[in-house]
Write an enzyme that holds these catalytic residues in place. Sequence first.
Site, mmCIF file in Angstrom:
data_model
loop_
_atom_site.group_PDB
_atom_site.id
_atom_site.type_symbol
_atom_site.label_atom_id
_atom_site.label_comp_id
_atom_site.label_asym_id
_atom_site.label_seq_id
_atom_site.Cartn_x
_atom_site.Cartn_y
_atom_site.Cartn_z
ATOM 1 N N ASN A 15 0.770 -1.365 -0.177
ATOM 2 C CA ASN A 15 -0.159 0.187 -0.227
ATOM 3 C C ASN A 15 1.018 1.358 0.287
ATOM 4 O O ASN A 15 1.673 1.197 1.078
ATOM 5 C CB ASN A 15 -0.903 0.083 1.090
ATOM 6 C CG ASN A 15 -1.800 1.306 1.233
ATOM 7 O OD1 ASN A 15 -2.824 1.510 2.631
ATOM 8 N ND2 ASN A 15 -2.235 1.595 0.328
ATOM 9 N N ASN A 76 -5.741 10.072 0.742
ATOM 10 C CA ASN A 76 -6.724 9.291 -0.504
ATOM 11 C C ASN A 76 -5.380 9.782 -1.767
ATOM 12 O O ASN A 76 -5.462 11.088 -1.968
ATOM 13 C CB ASN A 76 -8.131 9.110 -0.960
ATOM 14 C CG ASN A 76 -8.273 8.288 0.215
ATOM 15 O OD1 ASN A 76 -7.447 7.193 0.818
ATOM 16 N ND2 ASN A 76 -9.768 8.589 0.450
ATOM 17 N N CYS A 85 -5.040 5.833 8.862
ATOM 18 C CA CYS A 85 -4.878 4.441 7.622
ATOM 19 C C CYS A 85 -3.969 4.108 8.209
ATOM 20 O O CYS A 85 -2.845 4.351 8.726
ATOM 21 C CB CYS A 85 -3.646 5.624 5.980
ATOM 22 S SG CYS A 85 -3.326 4.074 5.087
ATOM 23 N N ASN A 191 -14.882 1.631 1.841
ATOM 24 C CA ASN A 191 -14.166 0.915 1.738
ATOM 25 C C ASN A 191 -14.681 -0.566 2.100
ATOM 26 O O ASN A 191 -14.929 -1.181 2.967
ATOM 27 C CB ASN A 191 -13.014 1.110 2.977
ATOM 28 C CG ASN A 191 -12.144 2.102 2.972
ATOM 29 O OD1 ASN A 191 -11.602 3.417 1.491
ATOM 30 N ND2 ASN A 191 -12.635 2.914 4.299
ATOM 31 N N GLU A 209 -10.054 0.238 -2.023
ATOM 32 C CA GLU A 209 -10.325 1.716 -0.871
ATOM 33 C C GLU A 209 -11.126 2.815 -1.571
ATOM 34 O O GLU A 209 -10.811 2.884 -2.757
ATOM 35 C CB GLU A 209 -9.071 1.611 -0.782
ATOM 36 C CG GLU A 209 -8.433 0.699 0.555
ATOM 37 C CD GLU A 209 -7.038 1.326 0.695
ATOM 38 O OE1 GLU A 209 -6.982 2.869 0.877
ATOM 39 O OE2 GLU A 209 -5.959 0.582 1.073
ATOM 40 N N CYS A 218 -4.985 -2.994 2.818
ATOM 41 C CA CYS A 218 -5.462 -1.730 3.823
ATOM 42 C C CYS A 218 -5.263 -2.612 5.195
ATOM 43 O O CYS A 218 -5.439 -3.402 5.390
ATOM 44 C CB CYS A 218 -6.665 -1.310 3.276
ATOM 45 S SG CYS A 218 -7.950 -0.068 4.378
ATOM 46 N N GLY A 219 -4.412 -1.513 5.729
ATOM 47 C CA GLY A 219 -3.846 -1.727 6.857
ATOM 48 C C GLY A 219 -5.302 -1.458 7.726
ATOM 49 O O GLY A 219 -5.566 -2.619 8.711
ATOM 50 N N THR A 220 -6.595 -0.708 7.706
ATOM 51 C CA THR A 220 -7.923 -0.797 8.802
ATOM 52 C C THR A 220 -8.840 -1.429 8.247
ATOM 53 O O THR A 220 -8.931 -2.189 8.789
ATOM 54 C CB THR A 220 -8.306 0.966 8.155
ATOM 55 O OG1 THR A 220 -8.380 1.079 6.870
ATOM 56 C CG2 THR A 220 -8.025 2.130 9.193
#
Length: 289
Positions: A15, A76, A85, A191, A209, A218-220
Site C-alpha cells: 500500500n 487518499n 490509514c 472501503n 479503497e 489496507c491496514g484498517t
Amino acid sequence: MSTRIAFLKGHGTENDFVIVPDPENAVDLPPAAVATLCDRRAGIGGDGLLHVVRSAAHPEAAEMAAEAEWFMDYRNGDGSVAEMCGNGVRVFAHYLQRAGHVAEGDITVATRAGVKRVHLAKNGDVTVGMGKAVLPEGDVTVSVGEHSWPARNVNMGNPHAVAFVDDLGQAGNLFTPPPVTPTSAYPDGVNVEFVVDRGPRHVALRVHERGSGETRSCGTGACAVAVAAARRDGADPAVTGTLTTYTVDVPGGRLVITERPDGGIEMTGPAVIVAEGEIDAEWLAAVRL
Ligand SMILES: N[C@@H](CCC[C@H](N)C(=O)O)C(=O)O
C-alpha cells in the site's frame, strides 16, 4: 532556479504512499495537487499521501500536540481526506525514525481518528494500536455484477464493509467501487473488503479503497476483516477474556491482527521507504490552477 519540495516514497505491504515532510505545515496541498502527486503517470504515484506535520502546526491536530508531536495528515489518491490509514501510520512512524525525529521503541502519532500508539521494533516491524472497532447494527449488502453478499459494517475510525466470499476472483476487476446498500449506512462512502478463509484464524482479502481504488493492502481493512472473521467464528475477546489473533494475507504481503479483551486492536506489519527526492514546486503550483 525553482524551489524544491522534499518527498519520499514508501509502502506498507505494498500500500504505497508519497510522503511529504512539512513540519511547519508550509506546503499547500489542495486535492488536485495530491491527486496529481499520487498519479502513477503524471506524478510520483501512490495509493495515498502522508503529509508529515507537527501537530502544533496543524489546525486539525493542535489539541493532540501534548500527546503526539507529529500529525499524519493522510490523503487518499484522489485527493480526498480520510480519517485513518493503518498501513500509512506504520510507514509514517518508520519515516519519523529514519529522519531522526523519534527513536526505536514506543511513540505516538496524531491522526484524524485520534492519537495512535506505535511500537518500532528492532527487526523493522511496526505495531500500531489501532483502537477499538465499532460494529454498527444493521445488515449491509455488497454487490459485484449479478453476485451479492451480506456484509459486516465495521468502523476502524474509517468505514468498512466486509464480505465473505467463496473465491477472491468473485470481486471482479474492482476498477469501480462495488455498490454497498443501504447507502445510508455509509454517508461518507466506504472501503470494501472481500475475504476468503485460508486456515484456522487465517484469512486473505482483496480491497477496494474509498478514494484510491483497488490497492494491494489496507491496514484498517485488515483489522475490520479480523474482527468480522472473529465474530463470525464466535470469538469475542471481551467475552472469553483471551487475545484473538488473525493472520490476514493481502495481495502485497501479510498483516497480523490481535484483539485484546478490552477491545483494543493491534496490527503488526512491515514499513519500507524506497526512495527520496524533490518535487518541482513550480510544477506543483501549476497543478493547482
Ligand atoms: N490504506 C489505508 C486506508 C486509507 C483510507 C481509506 N481509503 C479511506 O478512505 O477510508 C489503510 O491502510 O488503512
